[in-house]
Design an enzyme around this catalytic site. Structure first.
Site, PDB file in Angstrom:
ATOM      1  N   ARG A 160      10.745  -1.180  11.458  1.00  0.00           N
ATOM      2  CA  ARG A 160       9.491  -0.806  12.268  1.00  0.00           C
ATOM      3  C   ARG A 160       9.329  -1.805  13.493  1.00  0.00           C
ATOM      4  O   ARG A 160       9.917  -3.030  13.407  1.00  0.00           O
ATOM      5  CB  ARG A 160       8.320  -1.017  11.565  1.00  0.00           C
ATOM      6  CG  ARG A 160       8.164   0.412  10.892  1.00  0.00           C
ATOM      7  CD  ARG A 160       6.963   0.410   9.900  1.00  0.00           C
ATOM      8  NE  ARG A 160       5.759  -0.378  10.289  1.00  0.00           N
ATOM      9  CZ  ARG A 160       4.670  -0.478   9.443  1.00  0.00           C
ATOM     10  NH1 ARG A 160       4.611   0.000   8.294  1.00  0.00           N
ATOM     11  NH2 ARG A 160       3.424  -1.126   9.730  1.00  0.00           N
TER      12      ARG A 160
ATOM     13  N   LYS B 293       0.774  -1.220   0.183  1.00  0.00           N
ATOM     14  CA  LYS B 293       0.047   0.046   0.024  1.00  0.00           C
ATOM     15  C   LYS B 293       0.889   1.160  -0.042  1.00  0.00           C
ATOM     16  O   LYS B 293       0.740   2.162  -0.777  1.00  0.00           O
ATOM     17  CB  LYS B 293      -0.864  -0.182   1.358  1.00  0.00           C
ATOM     18  CG  LYS B 293      -1.714  -1.097   1.582  1.00  0.00           C
ATOM     19  CD  LYS B 293      -2.759  -1.075   2.719  1.00  0.00           C
ATOM     20  CE  LYS B 293      -1.972  -1.081   3.978  1.00  0.00           C
ATOM     21  NZ  LYS B 293      -1.298  -2.361   3.963  1.00  0.00           N
TER      22      LYS B 293
ATOM     23  N   ARG C 216      -1.195  -8.944  12.990  1.00  0.00           N
ATOM     24  CA  ARG C 216      -1.724  -7.924  12.133  1.00  0.00           C
ATOM     25  C   ARG C 216      -2.627  -8.769  10.801  1.00  0.00           C
ATOM     26  O   ARG C 216      -3.337  -8.108  10.501  1.00  0.00           O
ATOM     27  CB  ARG C 216      -0.554  -7.192  11.239  1.00  0.00           C
ATOM     28  CG  ARG C 216       0.083  -6.111  12.514  1.00  0.00           C
ATOM     29  CD  ARG C 216       1.575  -5.639  12.282  1.00  0.00           C
ATOM     30  NE  ARG C 216       1.665  -4.996  10.867  1.00  0.00           N
ATOM     31  CZ  ARG C 216       2.715  -4.827  10.273  1.00  0.00           C
ATOM     32  NH1 ARG C 216       3.887  -5.081  10.945  1.00  0.00           N
ATOM     33  NH2 ARG C 216       2.846  -4.225   9.040  1.00  0.00           N
TER      34      ARG C 216
ATOM     35  N   ARG D 283     -10.246   0.866   8.125  1.00  0.00           N
ATOM     36  CA  ARG D 283      -9.906  -0.514   8.451  1.00  0.00           C
ATOM     37  C   ARG D 283     -10.804  -1.414   9.113  1.00  0.00           C
ATOM     38  O   ARG D 283     -10.580  -2.455   9.466  1.00  0.00           O
ATOM     39  CB  ARG D 283      -8.592  -0.337   9.013  1.00  0.00           C
ATOM     40  CG  ARG D 283      -7.241  -1.015   8.392  1.00  0.00           C
ATOM     41  CD  ARG D 283      -6.345  -0.468   9.621  1.00  0.00           C
ATOM     42  NE  ARG D 283      -5.051  -1.333   9.509  1.00  0.00           N
ATOM     43  CZ  ARG D 283      -3.803  -0.889   9.066  1.00  0.00           C
ATOM     44  NH1 ARG D 283      -4.044   0.050   8.310  1.00  0.00           N
ATOM     45  NH2 ARG D 283      -2.959  -1.681   9.062  1.00  0.00           N
TER      46      ARG D 283
ATOM     47  N   ARG E 222      11.664  -5.267   5.246  1.00  0.00           N
ATOM     48  CA  ARG E 222      11.567  -3.826   5.014  1.00  0.00           C
ATOM     49  C   ARG E 222      12.516  -3.039   6.062  1.00  0.00           C
ATOM     50  O   ARG E 222      12.607  -3.189   7.035  1.00  0.00           O
ATOM     51  CB  ARG E 222      10.111  -3.422   5.111  1.00  0.00           C
ATOM     52  CG  ARG E 222       9.864  -2.045   5.317  1.00  0.00           C
ATOM     53  CD  ARG E 222       8.521  -1.583   5.275  1.00  0.00           C
ATOM     54  NE  ARG E 222       7.655  -2.249   6.401  1.00  0.00           N
ATOM     55  CZ  ARG E 222       6.295  -2.322   6.629  1.00  0.00           C
ATOM     56  NH1 ARG E 222       5.600  -1.783   5.535  1.00  0.00           N
ATOM     57  NH2 ARG E 222       5.851  -3.017   7.484  1.00  0.00           N
TER      58      ARG E 222
HETATM   59  P1  AP5 Z   1       4.890  -1.391   1.888  1.00  0.00           P
HETATM   60  O1  AP5 Z   1       4.571  -0.745   0.850  1.00  0.00           O
HETATM   61  O2  AP5 Z   1       5.509  -0.992   3.194  1.00  0.00           O
HETATM   62  O3  AP5 Z   1       3.553  -2.355   2.408  1.00  0.00           O
HETATM   63  P2  AP5 Z   1       2.281  -1.708   3.294  1.00  0.00           P
HETATM   64  O4  AP5 Z   1       1.016  -2.350   2.510  1.00  0.00           O
HETATM   65  O5  AP5 Z   1       2.083  -0.351   3.356  1.00  0.00           O
HETATM   66  O6  AP5 Z   1       2.406  -2.407   4.548  1.00  0.00           O
HETATM   67  P3  AP5 Z   1       2.230  -1.966   6.109  1.00  0.00           P
HETATM   68  O7  AP5 Z   1       3.139  -2.940   6.809  1.00  0.00           O
HETATM   69  O8  AP5 Z   1       2.602  -0.572   6.107  1.00  0.00           O
HETATM   70  O9  AP5 Z   1       0.944  -2.290   6.236  1.00  0.00           O
HETATM   71  P4  AP5 Z   1       0.257  -2.256   7.816  1.00  0.00           P
HETATM   72  O10 AP5 Z   1      -1.190  -2.201   7.139  1.00  0.00           O
HETATM   73  O11 AP5 Z   1       0.346  -3.454   8.483  1.00  0.00           O
HETATM   74  O12 AP5 Z   1       0.745  -1.045   8.441  1.00  0.00           O
HETATM   75  P5  AP5 Z   1       0.321   0.361   8.689  1.00  0.00           P
HETATM   76  O13 AP5 Z   1       1.496   1.130   9.000  1.00  0.00           O
HETATM   77  O14 AP5 Z   1      -0.960   0.833   7.960  1.00  0.00           O
HETATM   78  O15 AP5 Z   1       5.775  -2.770   1.339  1.00  0.00           O
HETATM   79  C1  AP5 Z   1       6.124  -3.891   2.395  1.00  0.00           C
HETATM   80  C2  AP5 Z   1       7.719  -4.117   1.914  1.00  0.00           C
HETATM   81  O16 AP5 Z   1       7.609  -5.035   0.798  1.00  0.00           O
HETATM   82  C3  AP5 Z   1       8.586  -3.061   1.441  1.00  0.00           C
HETATM   83  O17 AP5 Z   1       9.741  -3.363   1.988  1.00  0.00           O
HETATM   84  C4  AP5 Z   1       8.381  -2.909   0.102  1.00  0.00           C
HETATM   85  O18 AP5 Z   1       9.682  -2.330  -0.409  1.00  0.00           O
HETATM   86  C5  AP5 Z   1       8.297  -4.430  -0.299  1.00  0.00           C
HETATM   87  N1  AP5 Z   1       7.312  -4.465  -1.417  1.00  0.00           N
HETATM   88  C6  AP5 Z   1       6.110  -3.899  -1.816  1.00  0.00           C
HETATM   89  N2  AP5 Z   1       5.599  -4.076  -3.113  1.00  0.00           N
HETATM   90  C7  AP5 Z   1       6.329  -5.184  -3.411  1.00  0.00           C
HETATM   91  C8  AP5 Z   1       6.092  -5.945  -4.567  1.00  0.00           C
HETATM   92  N3  AP5 Z   1       5.180  -5.638  -5.484  1.00  0.00           N
HETATM   93  N4  AP5 Z   1       7.184  -7.069  -4.692  1.00  0.00           N
HETATM   94  C9  AP5 Z   1       8.022  -7.381  -3.634  1.00  0.00           C
HETATM   95  N5  AP5 Z   1       8.103  -6.414  -2.614  1.00  0.00           N
HETATM   96  C10 AP5 Z   1       7.313  -5.277  -2.295  1.00  0.00           C
HETATM   97  O19 AP5 Z   1      -0.352   0.196  10.077  1.00  0.00           O
HETATM   98  C11 AP5 Z   1       0.382  -0.010  11.462  1.00  0.00           C
HETATM   99  C12 AP5 Z   1      -0.411  -0.287  12.483  1.00  0.00           C
HETATM  100  O20 AP5 Z   1      -0.822   1.039  12.886  1.00  0.00           O
HETATM  101  C13 AP5 Z   1      -1.620  -1.287  12.616  1.00  0.00           C
HETATM  102  O21 AP5 Z   1      -1.019  -2.658  12.905  1.00  0.00           O
HETATM  103  C14 AP5 Z   1      -2.601  -0.582  13.690  1.00  0.00           C
HETATM  104  O22 AP5 Z   1      -1.950  -0.813  14.907  1.00  0.00           O
HETATM  105  C15 AP5 Z   1      -2.464   0.972  13.467  1.00  0.00           C
HETATM  106  N6  AP5 Z   1      -3.180   1.363  12.381  1.00  0.00           N
HETATM  107  C16 AP5 Z   1      -2.989   2.113  11.230  1.00  0.00           C
HETATM  108  N7  AP5 Z   1      -4.033   2.638  10.521  1.00  0.00           N
HETATM  109  C17 AP5 Z   1      -5.041   2.123  11.326  1.00  0.00           C
HETATM  110  C18 AP5 Z   1      -6.698   2.221  11.130  1.00  0.00           C
HETATM  111  N8  AP5 Z   1      -7.025   2.673  10.167  1.00  0.00           N
HETATM  112  N9  AP5 Z   1      -7.304   1.858  12.360  1.00  0.00           N
HETATM  113  C19 AP5 Z   1      -6.773   1.240  13.392  1.00  0.00           C
HETATM  114  N10 AP5 Z   1      -5.283   1.147  13.694  1.00  0.00           N
HETATM  115  C20 AP5 Z   1      -4.618   1.564  12.704  1.00  0.00           C
HETATM  116 MG    MG Z   2       2.492   1.113   4.762  1.00  0.00          MG
END
Ligand code: AP5
Ligand code: MG
Length: 218
Positions: free
Chosen positions: A164, A16, A175, A91, A130
């Site tokens: 992270r 994402k 997660r 979410r 990552r």
């Molecule tokens: P990356 O692009 O970083 O993936 P991402 O989908 O952004 O993954 P996140 O870990 O950020 O998602 P998440 O939803 O768990 O975390 P968030 O920060 O939103 O890609 C990942 C890796 O793969 C990178 O190294 C990249 O280079 C590589 N990659 C990307 N595309 C690729 C491809 N096509 N092929 C190969 N490699 C690839 O949330 C964190 C925490 O915050 C949650 O757990 C929760 O506690 C809280 N939170 C956030 N939003 C909310 C909400 N709306 N409601 C409640 N709690 C929330």
């Molecule tokens: Mg992210």
């Protein structure tokens, strides 16, 4: 593309953030990542950050109330007037319904909801490999997006990198469970509104980006 209002959804590590950043750079619409906002609050040691940290470290979801208030405030800022990409929000069904109300009150319509679909088996490797530049936030991966020069950020020349706190394998499992239990049920909500577009995210980063542009008609 200018003026687009998009949501990018998908599992942890699904890409994402990677794809939302590309859309931001290319089209000048701002990326709003609730995860990044929460991590900034944790780093700054605010009351919100303190509350969120324990929940995030456990791989669970922060309360709807806190998240909706945070987004309502952010989306009203001037830089969102030209369009935005919501990354990691909504979410839960309650968050999606709150967003519907918020946008309606502002007279704004969503253009598309993208689901970047990646099988569970791929995600642990993506997340645990990552890292990001401590200076500019550019994202990398040990295997899939390596630094051009070892130890130096391609974008800003920074030499410090961070991983992270919630990227440990055991937290990723929690997660993923939160994603399947609370976020996946949102897809029908957007399908009913005719907004959902599913992209196969289990391909090279550039291939996924090209598909995204094609689907968005960019
Ligand atoms: P990356 O692009 O970083 O993936 P991402 O989908 O952004 O993954 P996140 O870990 O950020 O998602 P998440 O939803 O768990 O975390 P968030 O920060 O939103 O890609 C990942 C890796 O793969 C990178 O190294 C990249 O280079 C590589 N990659 C990307 N595309 C690729 C491809 N096509 N092929 C190969 N490699 C690839 O949330 C964190 C925490 O915050 C949650 O757990 C929760 O506690 C809280 N939170 C956030 N939003 C909310 C909400 N709306 N409601 C409640 N709690 C929330
Ligand atoms: Mg992210």
């Amino acid at each position: 593309m200018a003026g687009k209002r998009l949501i990018v959804m998908g599992p942890p590590g699904g890409g994402k953030g990677t794809q939302a950043k590309r859309l931001q750079d290319r089209y000048g619409i701002v990326q709003l990542s609730t995860g990044d906002m929460l991590r900034a609050a944790v780093k700054a040691g605010t009351a919100l950050g303190k509350q969120a940290k324990t929940v995030m470290d456990a791989g669970k979801l922060v309360s709807d109330e806190l998240i909706v208030a945070m987004i309502a405030e952010r989306i009203s800022e001037a830089d969102c007037a030209n369009g935005f990409i919501l990354d990691g929000f909504p979410r839960t069904v309650l968050q999606a319904e709150s967003l519907d109300k918020l946008l309606k009150s502002k007279g704004i319509k969503l253009d598309s909801v993208i689901e970047v679909a990646v099988p569970d088996a791929r995600l642990i490797e993506r997340v645990t490999g990552r890292f990001t530049c401590a200076k500019c936030g550019e994202g990398y991966h040990d295997k899939f997006k390596q630094l051009r020069k070892a130890g130096v950020c391609d974008t800003c020349g920074g030499t410090e990198f961070i991983r992270r706190a919630d990227d440990k394998a055991e937290t990723v499992v929690a997660r993923l469970k939160a994603y399947h239990d609370q976020t996946a049920p949102l897809m029908p909500h957007y399908e009913r509104q005719g907004l959902l577009k599913v992209i196969d995210g289990d391909r090279d980063i550039n291939v996924v980006a090209a598909e995204l542009e094609r689907v968005l008609g960019a």
